[in-house]
Design a protein around this motif. Structure first.
Motif, PDB file in Angstrom:
ATOM      1  N   LYS A  78      16.372  -6.447  -3.862  1.00  0.00           N
ATOM      2  CA  LYS A  78      16.283  -6.881  -5.211  1.00  0.00           C
ATOM      3  C   LYS A  78      15.245  -6.001  -5.974  1.00  0.00           C
ATOM      4  N   PRO A  79      15.295  -6.222  -7.277  1.00  0.00           N
ATOM      5  CA  PRO A  79      14.781  -5.414  -8.282  1.00  0.00           C
ATOM      6  C   PRO A  79      12.951  -5.815  -7.999  1.00  0.00           C
ATOM      7  N   VAL A  80      12.760  -6.972  -7.773  1.00  0.00           N
ATOM      8  CA  VAL A  80      11.366  -7.433  -7.419  1.00  0.00           C
ATOM      9  C   VAL A  80      10.785  -6.947  -6.377  1.00  0.00           C
ATOM     10  N   GLU A  81      11.619  -6.560  -5.468  1.00  0.00           N
ATOM     11  CA  GLU A  81      11.270  -5.958  -4.049  1.00  0.00           C
ATOM     12  C   GLU A  81      10.899  -4.543  -4.180  1.00  0.00           C
ATOM     13  N   ILE A  82      11.647  -3.836  -5.118  1.00  0.00           N
ATOM     14  CA  ILE A  82      11.693  -2.615  -5.323  1.00  0.00           C
ATOM     15  C   ILE A  82      10.403  -2.449  -6.024  1.00  0.00           C
ATOM     16  N   THR A  83      10.110  -3.086  -6.883  1.00  0.00           N
ATOM     17  CA  THR A  83       8.972  -2.727  -7.988  1.00  0.00           C
ATOM     18  C   THR A  83       7.750  -3.469  -7.113  1.00  0.00           C
ATOM     19  N   ALA A  84       7.652  -4.274  -6.508  1.00  0.00           N
ATOM     20  CA  ALA A  84       6.322  -4.949  -5.907  1.00  0.00           C
ATOM     21  C   ALA A  84       5.900  -3.985  -4.712  1.00  0.00           C
ATOM     22  N   ILE A  85       6.896  -3.708  -3.779  1.00  0.00           N
ATOM     23  CA  ILE A  85       6.610  -2.825  -2.533  1.00  0.00           C
ATOM     24  C   ILE A  85       6.572  -1.471  -3.037  1.00  0.00           C
ATOM     25  N   SER A  86       7.142  -0.793  -3.806  1.00  0.00           N
ATOM     26  CA  SER A  86       6.786   0.414  -4.237  1.00  0.00           C
ATOM     27  C   SER A  86       5.396   0.686  -4.850  1.00  0.00           C
ATOM     28  N   LEU A  87       4.769  -0.279  -5.550  1.00  0.00           N
ATOM     29  CA  LEU A  87       3.524  -0.445  -6.051  1.00  0.00           C
ATOM     30  C   LEU A  87       2.457  -0.654  -5.035  1.00  0.00           C
ATOM     31  N   LEU A  88       3.034  -1.410  -3.917  1.00  0.00           N
ATOM     32  CA  LEU A  88       2.120  -1.576  -2.845  1.00  0.00           C
ATOM     33  C   LEU A  88       1.651  -0.282  -2.061  1.00  0.00           C
ATOM     34  N   MET A  89       2.817   0.357  -1.907  1.00  0.00           N
ATOM     35  CA  MET A  89       2.734   1.655  -1.275  1.00  0.00           C
ATOM     36  C   MET A  89       1.668   2.835  -1.784  1.00  0.00           C
ATOM     37  N   VAL A  90       1.502   2.765  -3.100  1.00  0.00           N
ATOM     38  CA  VAL A  90       0.581   3.630  -3.805  1.00  0.00           C
ATOM     39  C   VAL A  90      -0.712   3.030  -4.319  1.00  0.00           C
ATOM     40  N   LEU A  91      -0.860   1.705  -4.077  1.00  0.00           N
ATOM     41  CA  LEU A  91      -1.995   0.922  -4.514  1.00  0.00           C
ATOM     42  C   LEU A  91      -3.236   1.288  -3.679  1.00  0.00           C
ATOM     43  N   PRO A  92      -3.374   1.571  -2.464  1.00  0.00           N
ATOM     44  CA  PRO A  92      -4.480   2.285  -1.590  1.00  0.00           C
ATOM     45  C   PRO A  92      -5.092   3.473  -2.224  1.00  0.00           C
ATOM     46  N   ILE A  93      -4.016   4.502  -2.549  1.00  0.00           N
ATOM     47  CA  ILE A  93      -4.343   5.703  -2.879  1.00  0.00           C
ATOM     48  C   ILE A  93      -4.915   5.336  -4.225  1.00  0.00           C
ATOM     49  N   ALA A  94      -4.612   4.710  -5.138  1.00  0.00           N
ATOM     50  CA  ALA A  94      -5.098   4.584  -6.433  1.00  0.00           C
ATOM     51  C   ALA A  94      -6.469   3.940  -6.247  1.00  0.00           C
ATOM     52  N   LEU A  95      -6.588   3.100  -5.620  1.00  0.00           N
ATOM     53  CA  LEU A  95      -7.867   2.306  -5.388  1.00  0.00           C
ATOM     54  C   LEU A  95      -9.104   3.124  -4.739  1.00  0.00           C
ATOM     55  N   VAL A  96      -8.737   3.896  -3.831  1.00  0.00           N
ATOM     56  CA  VAL A  96      -9.529   4.931  -3.019  1.00  0.00           C
ATOM     57  C   VAL A  96     -10.033   6.046  -4.073  1.00  0.00           C
ATOM     58  N   PHE A  97      -9.083   6.419  -4.986  1.00  0.00           N
ATOM     59  CA  PHE A  97      -9.373   7.534  -5.765  1.00  0.00           C
ATOM     60  C   PHE A  97     -10.236   6.968  -7.076  1.00  0.00           C
ATOM     61  N   LEU A  98     -10.037   5.736  -7.451  1.00  0.00           N
ATOM     62  CA  LEU A  98     -10.733   5.028  -8.608  1.00  0.00           C
ATOM     63  C   LEU A  98     -12.179   5.020  -8.175  1.00  0.00           C
ATOM     64  N   MET A  99     -12.261   4.361  -6.983  1.00  0.00           N
ATOM     65  CA  MET A  99     -13.714   4.106  -6.641  1.00  0.00           C
ATOM     66  C   MET A  99     -14.399   4.984  -6.020  1.00  0.00           C
ATOM     67  N   ALA A 100     -13.818   5.949  -5.402  1.00  0.00           N
ATOM     68  CA  ALA A 100     -14.547   7.046  -4.750  1.00  0.00           C
ATOM     69  C   ALA A 100     -14.424   8.529  -5.438  1.00  0.00           C
ATOM     70  N   GLY A 101     -13.656   8.586  -6.150  1.00  0.00           N
ATOM     71  CA  GLY A 101     -13.276   9.889  -6.778  1.00  0.00           C
ATOM     72  C   GLY A 101     -13.619  10.062  -8.559  1.00  0.00           C
ATOM     73  N   THR A 102     -13.853   8.809  -9.055  1.00  0.00           N
ATOM     74  CA  THR A 102     -14.400   8.782 -10.630  1.00  0.00           C
ATOM     75  C   THR A 102     -15.721   8.091 -11.108  1.00  0.00           C
TER      76      THR A 102
END
Length: 302
Positions: free
Chosen positions: A185-209
């Motif tokens: 379903k569209p909600v599954e594609i959106t939510a889970i695909s964003l979950l997959m990249v969330l840790p990368i974005a969070l680590v970069f935001l907190m440790a790299g900026t």
């Protein structure tokens, strides 16, 4: 036309218009966010806001997926959300919000090109004509500058290629969703695909900026954060759910046509923010609308 077909057509066009309004407003929000945050900080927090907002939907669903689906969703998260978020923010450090919105309309061309090369997709003559006319409209919009309705391209610099690369990412993303996620379903594609990249974005935001430092020391940080949070939650999380639904119920070319309407909204925001709208802009906008209508006229009659 059957009742179901008519309902699907109305739904698809409703989603198309709503997405054009939301995504067309994204560029002015990016512009406001860049007044405090760097492109990396803005792109990362946009993904963090979107992914966090959808955690209640993504966490319960991820356990139902197999490894192949998860691998594909990681790719969708990267090319459909993560990478473009950084590219658009970087581009707008040197491009106006309205011009960025116009360049974003190149996406359907890459949808068609990538679809034909990698996914054996076909394009009809009507689609091709519509795309060509809309592209002419985009070309006019890009070429217009102060003092001339049809100027040269001297205002476009290398930062425009960041937007073009984002459009390439979107071209892959649309085709991946259409061909690889029939069962989700569209909600599954959106939510889970964003979950997959969330840790990368969070680590970069907190440790790299310097995001944390700016939040406690920079003037206007809270307001800028609000703009980017709206961008992430509404412009990424909610809008992607609607968009993925549109991709699954319509053709990739129709779904990507939203990027022909986005420039209209982006330019109107630019005018509101003090940018000038010239005669060439009106001509270009008219060509864009005509191209969308011709390219999708058969869809309306189905």
């Amino acid at each position: 036309m059957s009742s179901t077909s008519s309902e699907n057509t109305l739904q698809n066009w409703g989603l198309l218009i709503a997405l054009a309004l939301v995504w067309g407003s994204s560029f002015i929000l990016i512009k406001r966010g860049l007044m405090v945050f760097s492109p990396g900080e803005l792109g990362a927090f946009r993904i963090v806001a979107a992914g966090t907002f959808l955690l209640p939907l993504s966490l319960p669903r991820i356990r139902k997926l197999n490894s192949k689906q998860i691998q594909n969703l990681i790719i969708v998260g990267l090319v459909g959300s993560f990478i473009p978020a950084f590219l658009f923010a970087k581009a707008q450090t040197q491009l106006s919000s309205s011009l960025t919105g116009v360049l974003n309309a190149l996406t359907p061309l890459f949808v068609v090109l990538i679809g034909s090369i990698f996914f054996q997709s076909k394009i009809t003559i009507r689609n091709a004509v519509g795309l060509a006319i809309a592209f002419i409209g985009v070309t006019i919009l890009v070429s217009v500058k102060e003092g001339s309705s049809f100027g040269d391209f001297s205002d476009i610099n290398a930062y425009a290629f960041f937007v073009i690369l984002a459009c390439v990412c979107y071209g892959f993303n649309l085709n991946l969703i259409k061909h690889n996620f029939v069962e989700l379903k569209p909600v599954e594609i959106t939510a889970i695909s964003l979950l997959m990249v969330l840790p990368i974005a969070l680590v970069f935001l907190m440790a790299g900026t310097e995001f944390s430092y700016k939040m406690v020391s920079a003037d206007g940080a809270l307001l800028a954060l609000t703009y980017v949070a709206i961008l992430g939650i509404l412009g990424t999380a909610i809008a992607l759910i609607f968009f993925n639904k549109l991709v699954k119920t319509a053709t990739p070319v129709f779904a990507s046509s939203v990027t022909y309407l986005i420039p209209i909204v982006a330019i109107l925001w630019g005018v509101w923010d003090g940018e000038t709208l010239l005669l060439g802009h009106y001509i270009g906008i008219a060509a864009v609308i005509l191209g969308v209508w011709i390219g999708n006229r058969k869809k309306l009659k189905s």
